[in-house]
Design a protein around this motif. Structure first.
Motif, PDB file in Angstrom:
ATOM      1  N   THR A 153      38.299  35.688  50.405  1.00 13.28           N
ATOM      2  CA  THR A 153      38.772  34.833  51.492  1.00 13.28           C
ATOM      3  C   THR A 153      37.765  34.769  52.646  1.00 13.28           C
ATOM      4  OG1 THR A 153      40.034  36.682  52.402  1.00 13.28           O
ATOM      5  CG2 THR A 153      41.214  35.141  50.958  1.00 13.28           C
ATOM      6  N   GLU A 154      36.585  35.361  52.429  1.00 10.77           N
ATOM      7  CA  GLU A 154      35.472  35.254  53.372  1.00 10.77           C
ATOM      8  C   GLU A 154      34.208  34.967  52.580  1.00 10.77           C
ATOM      9  OE1 GLU A 154      35.213  38.823  55.650  1.00 10.77           O
ATOM     10  OE2 GLU A 154      37.288  38.715  56.323  1.00 10.77           O
ATOM     11  N   ARG A 155      33.297  34.211  53.175  1.00  7.13           N
ATOM     12  CA  ARG A 155      32.077  33.810  52.468  1.00  7.13           C
ATOM     13  C   ARG A 155      31.330  35.016  51.892  1.00  7.13           C
ATOM     14  NH1 ARG A 155      29.406  29.291  52.232  1.00  7.13           N
ATOM     15  NH2 ARG A 155      30.457  28.391  54.027  1.00  7.13           N
ATOM     16  N   ASP A 156      31.184  36.059  52.651  1.00  6.28           N
ATOM     17  CA  ASP A 156      30.468  37.249  52.183  1.00  6.28           C
ATOM     18  C   ASP A 156      31.424  38.422  51.976  1.00  6.28           C
ATOM     19  OD1 ASP A 156      27.922  35.997  52.235  1.00  6.28           O
ATOM     20  OD2 ASP A 156      27.876  36.243  54.421  1.00  6.28           O
ATOM     21  N   GLY A 157      32.702  38.111  51.777  1.00  9.70           N
ATOM     22  CA  GLY A 157      33.697  39.164  51.613  1.00  9.70           C
ATOM     23  C   GLY A 157      33.689  39.761  50.224  1.00  9.70           C
ATOM     24  N   ALA A 158      34.478  40.788  50.067  1.00 11.41           N
ATOM     25  CA  ALA A 158      34.621  41.438  48.763  1.00 11.41           C
ATOM     26  C   ALA A 158      35.430  40.532  47.838  1.00 11.41           C
ATOM     27  CB  ALA A 158      35.321  42.779  48.919  1.00 11.41           C
ATOM     28  N   TYR A 159      34.957  40.386  46.606  1.00  9.55           N
ATOM     29  CA  TYR A 159      35.654  39.573  45.616  1.00  9.55           C
ATOM     30  C   TYR A 159      36.669  40.424  44.857  1.00  9.55           C
ATOM     31  CZ  TYR A 159      32.918  35.319  46.125  1.00  9.55           C
ATOM     32  OH  TYR A 159      32.365  34.158  46.605  1.00  9.55           O
ATOM     33  N   THR A 160      37.791  39.800  44.512  1.00  6.96           N
ATOM     34  CA  THR A 160      38.856  40.429  43.738  1.00  6.96           C
ATOM     35  C   THR A 160      39.008  39.659  42.436  1.00  6.96           C
ATOM     36  OG1 THR A 160      40.019  41.068  45.755  1.00  6.96           O
ATOM     37  CG2 THR A 160      41.330  40.982  43.730  1.00  6.96           C
ATOM     38  N   VAL A 161      39.177  40.382  41.330  1.00  6.68           N
ATOM     39  CA  VAL A 161      39.357  39.727  40.032  1.00  6.68           C
ATOM     40  C   VAL A 161      40.766  39.145  39.962  1.00  6.68           C
ATOM     41  CG1 VAL A 161      39.468  40.047  37.535  1.00  6.68           C
ATOM     42  CG2 VAL A 161      37.693  41.208  38.860  1.00  6.68           C
ATOM     43  N   LEU A 162      40.843  37.853  39.684  1.00  4.15           N
ATOM     44  CA  LEU A 162      42.127  37.180  39.448  1.00  4.15           C
ATOM     45  C   LEU A 162      42.555  37.344  37.997  1.00  4.15           C
ATOM     46  CD1 LEU A 162      41.767  33.746  41.267  1.00  4.15           C
ATOM     47  CD2 LEU A 162      43.567  35.419  41.623  1.00  4.15           C
ATOM     48  N   GLN A 163      41.585  37.214  37.091  1.00  2.00           N
ATOM     49  CA  GLN A 163      41.893  37.281  35.667  1.00  2.00           C
ATOM     50  C   GLN A 163      40.607  37.495  34.886  1.00  2.00           C
ATOM     51  OE1 GLN A 163      42.981  33.613  33.661  1.00  2.00           O
ATOM     52  NE2 GLN A 163      44.415  34.699  32.349  1.00  2.00           N
ATOM     53  N   TYR A 164      40.739  38.210  33.770  1.00  2.00           N
ATOM     54  CA  TYR A 164      39.679  38.261  32.777  1.00  2.00           C
ATOM     55  C   TYR A 164      40.032  37.184  31.770  1.00  2.00           C
ATOM     56  CZ  TYR A 164      37.954  42.477  34.924  1.00  2.00           C
ATOM     57  OH  TYR A 164      37.427  43.377  35.826  1.00  2.00           O
ATOM     58  N   ALA A 165      39.348  36.064  31.860  1.00  2.00           N
ATOM     59  CA  ALA A 165      39.671  34.897  31.032  1.00  2.00           C
ATOM     60  C   ALA A 165      39.023  35.040  29.659  1.00  2.00           C
ATOM     61  CB  ALA A 165      39.193  33.627  31.719  1.00  2.00           C
ATOM     62  N   PRO A 166      39.806  34.905  28.577  1.00  2.00           N
ATOM     63  CA  PRO A 166      39.226  35.002  27.233  1.00  2.00           C
ATOM     64  C   PRO A 166      38.335  33.802  26.931  1.00  2.00           C
ATOM     65  CG  PRO A 166      41.546  34.395  27.105  1.00  2.00           C
ATOM     66  CD  PRO A 166      41.250  34.669  28.547  1.00  2.00           C
ATOM     67  N   PRO A 167      37.530  33.888  25.872  1.00  2.00           N
ATOM     68  CA  PRO A 167      36.550  32.830  25.578  1.00  2.00           C
ATOM     69  C   PRO A 167      37.117  31.413  25.498  1.00  2.00           C
ATOM     70  CG  PRO A 167      36.118  34.734  24.215  1.00  2.00           C
ATOM     71  CD  PRO A 167      37.408  35.014  24.932  1.00  2.00           C
ATOM     72  N   GLY A 168      38.323  31.229  25.010  1.00  2.00           N
ATOM     73  CA  GLY A 168      38.880  29.891  24.849  1.00  2.00           C
ATOM     74  C   GLY A 168      39.483  29.295  26.109  1.00  2.00           C
ATOM     75  N   GLN A 169      39.569  30.055  27.180  1.00  2.00           N
ATOM     76  CA  GLN A 169      40.194  29.562  28.410  1.00  2.00           C
ATOM     77  C   GLN A 169      39.163  28.906  29.308  1.00  2.00           C
ATOM     78  OE1 GLN A 169      42.601  32.436  30.505  1.00  2.00           O
ATOM     79  NE2 GLN A 169      42.508  31.288  32.406  1.00  2.00           N
ATOM     80  N   SER A 170      39.529  27.755  29.908  1.00  2.00           N
ATOM     81  CA  SER A 170      38.614  27.072  30.823  1.00  2.00           C
ATOM     82  C   SER A 170      39.331  26.510  32.047  1.00  2.00           C
ATOM     83  CB  SER A 170      37.881  25.949  30.092  1.00  2.00           C
ATOM     84  OG  SER A 170      38.820  25.006  29.603  1.00  2.00           O
ATOM     85  N   ALA A 192      47.316  40.511  20.139  1.00  2.00           N
ATOM     86  CA  ALA A 192      48.658  40.673  19.586  1.00  2.00           C
ATOM     87  C   ALA A 192      48.775  39.919  18.271  1.00  2.00           C
ATOM     88  CB  ALA A 192      49.707  40.171  20.578  1.00  2.00           C
ATOM     89  N   ALA A 193      49.672  40.376  17.410  1.00  2.00           N
ATOM     90  CA  ALA A 193      49.885  39.712  16.115  1.00  2.00           C
ATOM     91  C   ALA A 193      50.152  38.235  16.346  1.00  2.00           C
ATOM     92  CB  ALA A 193      51.050  40.361  15.384  1.00  2.00           C
ATOM     93  N   GLY A 194      49.424  37.379  15.648  1.00  2.00           N
ATOM     94  CA  GLY A 194      49.592  35.934  15.774  1.00  2.00           C
ATOM     95  C   GLY A 194      48.718  35.294  16.830  1.00  2.00           C
ATOM     96  N   ALA A 195      48.095  36.087  17.709  1.00  2.00           N
ATOM     97  CA  ALA A 195      47.217  35.534  18.746  1.00  2.00           C
ATOM     98  C   ALA A 195      45.853  35.213  18.147  1.00  2.00           C
ATOM     99  CB  ALA A 195      47.073  36.514  19.900  1.00  2.00           C
ATOM    100  N   SER A 196      45.172  34.233  18.720  1.00  2.00           N
ATOM    101  CA  SER A 196      43.882  33.814  18.177  1.00  2.00           C
ATOM    102  C   SER A 196      42.701  34.553  18.805  1.00  2.00           C
ATOM    103  CB  SER A 196      43.697  32.306  18.365  1.00  2.00           C
ATOM    104  OG  SER A 196      43.727  31.983  19.738  1.00  2.00           O
ATOM    105  N   GLU A 197      42.879  35.101  20.024  1.00  2.00           N
ATOM    106  CA  GLU A 197      41.765  35.716  20.726  1.00  2.00           C
ATOM    107  C   GLU A 197      42.142  37.083  21.280  1.00  2.00           C
ATOM    108  OE1 GLU A 197      39.139  32.227  22.660  1.00  2.00           O
ATOM    109  OE2 GLU A 197      41.034  32.615  23.675  1.00  2.00           O
ATOM    110  N   TYR A 198      41.138  37.909  21.480  1.00  2.00           N
ATOM    111  CA  TYR A 198      41.327  39.166  22.195  1.00  2.00           C
ATOM    112  C   TYR A 198      41.411  38.866  23.687  1.00  2.00           C
ATOM    113  CZ  TYR A 198      40.368  42.060  18.123  1.00  2.00           C
ATOM    114  OH  TYR A 198      40.444  42.678  16.905  1.00  2.00           O
ATOM    115  N   ARG A 199      42.217  39.633  24.385  1.00  2.00           N
ATOM    116  CA  ARG A 199      42.286  39.557  25.843  1.00  2.00           C
ATOM    117  C   ARG A 199      42.010  40.945  26.398  1.00  2.00           C
ATOM    118  NH1 ARG A 199      45.983  42.196  28.206  1.00  2.00           N
ATOM    119  NH2 ARG A 199      47.834  42.889  27.131  1.00  2.00           N
TER     120      ARG A 199
END
Length: 193
Positions: free
Chosen positions: A24-41, A141-148
Motif C-alpha cells: 500500500t506504499e510505493r516502497d513498502g513491504a509487499y505481502t503475498v496475496l496468493q501463490y498462483a498455479p501455472p494455469g492461473q492468469s 487433490a484427487a481430480g485436480a489438474s495442477e499442483y498448488r
C-alpha cells in the motif's frame, strides 16, 4: 477497477507458479496475496479499503521438485485437541552435500509422508539445495489438474507437518526447493471513496 473498491488483475507470461504480491506504499513491504498455479492468469482483490493506493507485482517461482507422493488420509474431521507438536517446521541433520538450487542435483530426495491423523501429514526430506529461497509443499487433490502451494517454508527446513484441507483426503504431494525468477512490472491503482 471492477468497482470503486474491487480490483481485478490479469497477466500473461510463462506457465509457472507465481507469487502475487501487493503493498500500500510505493516502497513498502509487499505481502503475498496468493501463490498462483501455472494455469492461473487472473485474480480478484475485493472489498478493499477506500481511498487507498495499491501496488501489485508478480514474481515467478522456479526450482526442482521431488517425485510426487500419493497420500490417502483416514476418515475423520480435524481434532483441535490432538497433539500437533510434530508439525512445526524443523531442520533435521544429515544433508551430506548441497548444490545450487538452479541445478537438478538440488531436487529434494528421500521424501517421506507419514500420516499422523485424519488431517495431518508429517513430511520429511533430504535438503540438497545450498541457496534456496525456501521450500514449498505442493498439493494436487484427487481430480485436480495442477499442483498448488500448500505451505511455504524457510531455507534449510526439511521436516514439516501439514494440516490438510478437506478436499485433500486423497492427494498427491511434492516438495520443491525454490528460487524467485523474473519480477513483473508494478501496477498502481487507487481505490475510490
Amino acid at each position: 477497477m471492477l468497482s470503486p473498491n474491487d480490483i481485478a488483475l490479469e497477466w500473461r507470461g510463462e506457465p509457472t507458479t507465481h507469487a502475487l504480491e501487493f503493498a500500500t506504499e510505493r516502497d513498502g513491504a509487499y505481502t503475498v496475496l496468493q501463490y498462483a498455479p501455472p494455469g492461473q492468469s487472473t485474480f480478484k482483490h475485493p472489498d478493499l479499503m477506500p481511498k487507498t493506493p495499491f501496488y501489485y507485482r508478480l514474481r515467478s517461482i522456479h526450482g526442482p521438485a521431488s517425485a510426487p507422493l500419493d497420500v490417502t488420509l483416514p476418515p475423520g474431521e480435524f481434532d483441535e485437541q490432538a497433539d500437533h507438536s510434530w508439525a512445526p517446521p524443523r531442520t533435521l541433520p544429515g544433508s551430506p552435500s548441497k548444490h545450487p538450487v538452479r541445478s537438478e542435483q538440488a531436487v529434494p530426495t528421500d521424501v517421506r509422508a507419514k500420516v499422523m491423523h485424519a488431517n495431518g501429514i508429517l513430511f520429511t526430506w533430504q535438503d540438497n539445495a545450498s541457496d534456496e529461497a525456501g521450500y514449498l509443499i505442493e498439493a494436487r487433490a484427487a481430480g485436480a489438474s495442477e499442483y498448488r502451494v500448500a505451505a511455504v517454508l524457510d531455507p534449510d527446513v526439511n521436516s514439516f507437518g501439514l494440516i490438510t484441507l478437506p478436499e485433500e483426503k486423497v492427494a498427491s504431494y511434492r516438495v520443491r526447493a525454490y528460487f524467485y525468477g523474473a519480477q513483473s512490472n508494478v501496477v498502481h491503482l487507487v481505490t475510490g471513496g
